[in-house]
Scaffold this motif. Structure first.
Motif, PDB file in Angstrom:
ATOM      1  N   GLY A 118      59.196  70.202  40.116  1.00 27.58           N
ATOM      2  CA  GLY A 118      59.039  71.080  38.946  1.00 27.58           C
ATOM      3  C   GLY A 118      58.421  70.334  37.787  1.00 27.58           C
ATOM      4  N   ALA A 119      58.861  69.082  37.568  1.00 31.80           N
ATOM      5  CA  ALA A 119      58.329  68.279  36.472  1.00 31.80           C
ATOM      6  C   ALA A 119      56.859  67.952  36.710  1.00 31.80           C
ATOM      7  CB  ALA A 119      59.138  67.012  36.308  1.00 31.80           C
ATOM      8  N   ILE A 120      56.494  67.620  37.962  1.00 31.19           N
ATOM      9  CA  ILE A 120      55.099  67.307  38.296  1.00 31.19           C
ATOM     10  C   ILE A 120      54.239  68.553  38.113  1.00 31.19           C
ATOM     11  CG2 ILE A 120      53.548  66.687  40.197  1.00 31.19           C
ATOM     12  CD1 ILE A 120      55.811  64.850  41.229  1.00 31.19           C
ATOM     13  N   ALA A 121      54.730  69.691  38.568  1.00 28.38           N
ATOM     14  CA  ALA A 121      53.994  70.951  38.419  1.00 28.38           C
ATOM     15  C   ALA A 121      53.802  71.280  36.943  1.00 28.38           C
ATOM     16  CB  ALA A 121      54.711  72.074  39.137  1.00 28.38           C
ATOM     17  N   ALA A 122      54.847  71.050  36.140  1.00 26.20           N
ATOM     18  CA  ALA A 122      54.754  71.312  34.703  1.00 26.20           C
ATOM     19  C   ALA A 122      53.730  70.388  34.059  1.00 26.20           C
ATOM     20  CB  ALA A 122      56.111  71.159  34.050  1.00 26.20           C
ATOM     21  N   ALA A 123      53.696  69.113  34.481  1.00 25.54           N
ATOM     22  CA  ALA A 123      52.740  68.152  33.929  1.00 25.54           C
ATOM     23  C   ALA A 123      51.308  68.551  34.299  1.00 25.54           C
ATOM     24  CB  ALA A 123      53.062  66.747  34.421  1.00 25.54           C
ATOM     25  N   VAL A 124      51.114  68.936  35.584  1.00 29.87           N
ATOM     26  CA  VAL A 124      49.778  69.373  36.022  1.00 29.87           C
ATOM     27  C   VAL A 124      49.368  70.622  35.247  1.00 29.87           C
ATOM     28  CG1 VAL A 124      48.488  70.322  37.993  1.00 29.87           C
ATOM     29  CG2 VAL A 124      49.919  68.305  38.294  1.00 29.87           C
ATOM     30  N   PHE A 125      50.295  71.558  35.109  1.00 29.28           N
ATOM     31  CA  PHE A 125      50.013  72.786  34.372  1.00 29.28           C
ATOM     32  C   PHE A 125      49.667  72.478  32.911  1.00 29.28           C
ATOM     33  CE2 PHE A 125      51.403  76.496  31.909  1.00 29.28           C
ATOM     34  CZ  PHE A 125      50.564  77.463  32.459  1.00 29.28           C
ATOM     35  N   ALA A 126      50.411  71.577  32.289  1.00 27.30           N
ATOM     36  CA  ALA A 126      50.150  71.184  30.900  1.00 27.30           C
ATOM     37  C   ALA A 126      48.783  70.519  30.781  1.00 27.30           C
ATOM     38  CB  ALA A 126      51.249  70.264  30.403  1.00 27.30           C
ATOM     39  N   GLY A 127      48.429  69.670  31.754  1.00 28.10           N
ATOM     40  CA  GLY A 127      47.117  69.010  31.734  1.00 28.10           C
ATOM     41  C   GLY A 127      45.990  70.014  31.856  1.00 28.10           C
ATOM     42  N   CYS A 128      46.150  70.946  32.801  1.00 26.80           N
ATOM     43  CA  CYS A 128      45.133  71.992  32.961  1.00 26.80           C
ATOM     44  C   CYS A 128      45.017  72.837  31.700  1.00 26.80           C
ATOM     45  CB  CYS A 128      45.475  72.874  34.158  1.00 26.80           C
ATOM     46  SG  CYS A 128      45.236  72.068  35.752  1.00 26.80           S
TER      47      CYS A 128
END
Length: 159
Positions: A9-19
């Motif tokens: 979830g944290a990795i997905a949130a980081a990727v989403f934030a980067g995008c």
């Protein structure tokens, strides 16, 4: 060591934030380009409006003419010369060159040179005879106005 659901979830949130950050930067860049283009278009529009206003103002200083033959009484005609411009035409002169086909010469001497205000006309008697081979009257008008003056050639059909 394994990945837990919270790690994914944290990795997905980081990727989403980067995008999201990348997308925001792109949109901001496009907005700046569009704002720059809009500013340029506004400057161009302002320049065109100013040019148009100057032309309208200059046209207020100009005389302009229209001519036509009009019926007068039963079987005669008049050459009607009208100032359709916004300014007075001063020292209006008419030049038929070497040949006058329809307009009566004494009329020219009686009326020209003259001054014509806006929407004012001068009417010259014209006559037709069987001896005429011409069907048009050609002449040049010249005048002075607030913009310096003008000159215009006419070739009007006698009907």
């Amino acid at each position: 060591m394994g990945l837990t659901v919270s790690d994914v979830g944290a990795i997905a949130a980081a990727v989403f934030a980067g995008c999201s950050l990348f997308h925001s930067v792109r949109v901001h860049s496009k907005q700046k380009d569009l704002a720059r283009e809009l500013d340029n278009l506004q400057r161009e529009l302002t320049a065109l409006e100013l040019k148009d206003a100057k032309e309208r103002e200059m046209n207020k200083e100009k005389a302009e003419f229209t001519v036509r033959f009009a019926s007068h009484r039963s079987n005669s005609k008049q050459l009607v010369i009208t100032n359709i411009g916004s300014a007075q035409a001063r020292d209006v002169r008419i030049d038929f060159g070497e040949r006058i086909d329809f307009v009566i010469s004494s009329e020219i001497e009686n009326y020209f040179p003259c001054n014509l205000d806006s929407s004012e006309s001068v009417k010259l008697l014209a006559t037709g005879s069987l001896g005429h081979t011409a069907v048009r009257e050609s002449f040049t008008l010249s005048w002075m106005d607030n913009s310096g003056g003008g000159r215009k050639e006419f070739n009007v059909q006698y009907t």
